[in-house]
Design a protein around this motif. Structure first.
Motif, PDB file in Angstrom:
ATOM      1  N   ASP A   4      -3.251  -0.336 -25.667  1.00 47.19           N
ATOM      2  CA  ASP A   4      -4.220  -1.234 -26.300  1.00 47.19           C
ATOM      3  C   ASP A   4      -3.845  -1.491 -27.736  1.00 47.19           C
ATOM      4  O   ASP A   4      -3.348  -0.611 -28.426  1.00 47.19           O
ATOM      5  N   LYS A   5      -4.086  -2.674 -28.183  1.00 48.73           N
ATOM      6  CA  LYS A   5      -3.856  -3.012 -29.583  1.00 48.73           C
ATOM      7  C   LYS A   5      -5.070  -2.612 -30.407  1.00 48.73           C
ATOM      8  O   LYS A   5      -6.182  -2.508 -29.889  1.00 48.73           O
ATOM      9  N   SER A   6      -4.856  -2.401 -31.709  1.00 54.44           N
ATOM     10  CA  SER A   6      -5.976  -2.105 -32.590  1.00 54.44           C
ATOM     11  C   SER A   6      -6.944  -3.271 -32.563  1.00 54.44           C
ATOM     12  O   SER A   6      -6.517  -4.428 -32.566  1.00 54.44           O
ATOM     13  N   PRO A   7      -8.254  -3.027 -32.467  1.00 62.34           N
ATOM     14  CA  PRO A   7      -9.222  -4.111 -32.309  1.00 62.34           C
ATOM     15  C   PRO A   7      -9.196  -5.079 -33.481  1.00 62.34           C
ATOM     16  O   PRO A   7      -9.104  -4.681 -34.633  1.00 62.34           O
ATOM     17  N   ASP A  94      -9.013   5.376 -36.401  1.00 65.82           N
ATOM     18  CA  ASP A  94      -7.864   5.029 -35.552  1.00 65.82           C
ATOM     19  C   ASP A  94      -6.613   4.894 -36.413  1.00 65.82           C
ATOM     20  O   ASP A  94      -6.127   3.797 -36.683  1.00 65.82           O
ATOM     21  N   GLN A  97      -3.665   2.964 -35.060  1.00 68.82           N
ATOM     22  CA  GLN A  97      -4.024   1.583 -34.742  1.00 68.82           C
ATOM     23  C   GLN A  97      -3.614   1.182 -33.328  1.00 68.82           C
ATOM     24  O   GLN A  97      -3.065   0.103 -33.102  1.00 68.82           O
ATOM     25  N   GLY A  99      -5.928   1.129 -30.904  1.00 74.45           N
ATOM     26  CA  GLY A  99      -7.151   0.684 -30.251  1.00 74.45           C
ATOM     27  C   GLY A  99      -7.903   1.787 -29.543  1.00 74.45           C
ATOM     28  O   GLY A  99      -8.856   1.518 -28.810  1.00 74.45           O
ATOM     29  N   THR A 138     -12.384   4.110 -26.378  1.00 75.15           N
ATOM     30  CA  THR A 138     -11.922   2.754 -26.693  1.00 75.15           C
ATOM     31  C   THR A 138     -12.871   2.103 -27.691  1.00 75.15           C
ATOM     32  O   THR A 138     -14.008   2.562 -27.897  1.00 75.15           O
ATOM     33  N   TYR A 139     -12.426   0.996 -28.253  1.00 78.70           N
ATOM     34  CA  TYR A 139     -13.266   0.306 -29.230  1.00 78.70           C
ATOM     35  C   TYR A 139     -14.526  -0.252 -28.580  1.00 78.70           C
ATOM     36  O   TYR A 139     -15.612  -0.203 -29.170  1.00 78.70           O
TER      37      TYR A 139
END
Length: 504
Positions: A4-7, A94, A97, A99, A138-139
């Protein structure tokens, strides 16, 4: 397996906000009262459904106009602000980063902001991750859990933990989390600031005395009696006319006419002044940072922008200046009294205050206050703002080098000292002309400075006419000689006292 990418920070759209509002608008009237909000928490099985005080606090936060009902516009304004704060909090934890927040990292972070061990964390973390057994959050899980959690004590996460773990020791009858602790913490900032100022000012009192002496005297040679004078006859072992340096001249004159005590004239008043001044400066700075953090929708003051940090510093300086300005004026008047006066100590202080009041009432004690504020805002902004910026930069750099969280980095005293000296020097040099003119407005009509002025413009014109542009910086060297150690000592004391009092 994909990562996952950072939100990405986003603003909730109208459709999503309407969907969220429908969760609490059980009667579909567009208006939600406190009873309906409590019922909505139970129907959605929210983790805080049994925490009456938490729901009440959330209701009051949502009801921005205080009419005891929440409409969609109020809900929308609150949720957009909350969404931004929740995102900022997630990004702070995070570190890589990706996510996701590893639960062990979350536990360490929660322990840091609570400043004590975290109990029953496994159960608490399952509330956040929707009962998931995975070791990360998760975010979307983070956001969904915290959106309907009231933000007390600057942290939704801590608020949720306190209520879910029934930590009633930190709740008052109205459900405010750690109000007493936060109040004591606020007092601590003021106390730490005041004590830091007293120690710093006492250590550097002689430099301040020489600075005021040089500022008040427009022609230093007139303050030194020639060899043929009565004073020179008494001290003919050192002809004063051979001394060239203004600093040496000032120091020698003070010593000859009063000994070592002359360098501490007004220091008792200085201590009376500097405690509330330093307390208000540091305390107001910390308070202003929290206000700016709310305006910027960030969870912690460490996430403040540089502009907001500098503004907070300036506001802290302005508050402190207004608080102690009358004492400041009285101090300058005492220091500008004739050195050979027979009235000393408290009698001189009381007599000077009486004469000032008879001459112009309380208004005289605030003479030049607008100039003082004009000078103190940029000085405090540059001083406090620069130090905070340097501290933030250093902590970030060290955390990266040591591969640890920024909260774990402790600045060495050997680092604090040069940082304080640099920030104080920058601020003092930039605004020195304003402070010089303010001091002359305060000291006008005294033995040491007999000139009279109509205001700021007049004192500026007369100073340049008599002494040229260099006259605006008269006394800068002893001022910097005082500022560098004074600010360094002040920051050194303040940072250590904050740590000792668990304020950070």
């Amino acid at each position: 397996m994909t990562t996952d990418k950072s939100p990405i920070k986003r603003v909730p759209d109208e459709q999503e906000l309407k969907r969220l509002f429908e969760l609490i608008d059980l009667n579909h009237t567009g208006k939600v009262d406190a009873t309906t909000l409590h019922k909505a928490f139970h129907e959605t099985n929210h983790p805080l459904k049994n925490s009456k005080s938490a729901i009440d606090n959330l209701f009051h936060s949502l009801d921005s106009n205080g009419d005891d009902v929440i409409d969609f516009q109020e809900f929308k304004d609150y949720m957009r602000k909350a969404d931004a704060q929740i995102h900022a909090g997630f990004v702070k934890i995070d570190k890589d980063q990706d996510g996701k927040i590893v639960k062990s990292e979350l536990k360490r972070y929660l322990k840091q902001i609570k400043d004590k061990d975290v109990e029953d964390f496994s159960e608490f973390s399952r509330h956040i991750s929707s009962k998931s057994s995975s070791d990360y959050i998760t975010y979307d899980q983070w956001r969904e859990f915290l959106l309907f959690v009231p933000r007390m004590n600057g942290s939704r996460l801590r608020t949720a933990y306190e209520f879910l773990n029934n930590n009633e020791a930190d709740l008052n009858s109205e459900g405010d989390v750690t109000v007493v602790n936060e109040f004591l913490k606020g007092i601590g900032f003021f106390l730490a600031g005041g004590l830091s100022g007293v120690v710093s000012r006492t250590c550097t009192a002689p430099f301040d005395r020489i600075k005021v002496f040089l500022i008040a005297r427009t022609d230093l040679s007139s303050t030194l009696l020639h060899d043929k004078s009565e004073l020179a006859k008494q001290h003919n072992n050192v002809p004063l006319k051979k001394i060239r340096s203004p600093l040496v001249k000032a120091a020698t004159t003070l010593y000859r006419q009063g000994g070592l005590k002359a360098f501490y004239v007004g220091n008792g008043l200085n201590v009376m002044k500097v405690f509330p001044e330093s307390a208000m400066k540091f305390g107001s700075f910390e308070l202003a940072k929290r206000v700016m953090a709310n305006l910027e929708n960030v969870e912690d003051v460490s996430q403040l922008s540089k502009v907001s940090t500098y503004i907070a510093g300036g506001l802290g300086g302005v508050v402190s200046q207004f608080t102690v300005y009358p004492i400041d004026t009285l101090k300058y008047r005492v220091q500008c009294a004739p050195l050979d006066t027979k009235i000393k100590g408290n009698k001189l202080l009381i007599e000077t205050a009486r004469q000032m009041y008879n001459e112009g009432g309380m208004k005289l004690f605030y003479r030049g206050v607008l100039v003082g504020v004009a000078g103190i805002f940029p000085y405090a902004a540059l001083d406090l703002g620069t130090f905070s910026a340097l501290k933030k930069w250093y902590i970030h750099k060290e955390a990266k080098r040591l591969k640890c969280s920024e909260d774990s980095v402790i600045m060495s005293n050997l680092v604090v000292l040069p940082m304080g000296a640099f920030s104080g020097t920058v601020g003092a040099t930039v605004v020195y002309p304003i402070n010089l003119l303010r001091t002359r407005l305060q000291a006008q009509g005294t033995f040491a400075h007999p000139y009279k002025y109509d205001g700021f413009r007049d004192v500026l014109q007369q100073t340049i006419k008599r002494e040229g542009l260099p006259g605006l910086f008269k006394g800068l060297v002893p001022n910097l000689a005082k500022v560098c150690p004074a600010v360094s000592i002040s920051y050194l004391m303040y940072e250590n006292l904050k740590r000792a009092m668990n304020l950070e």
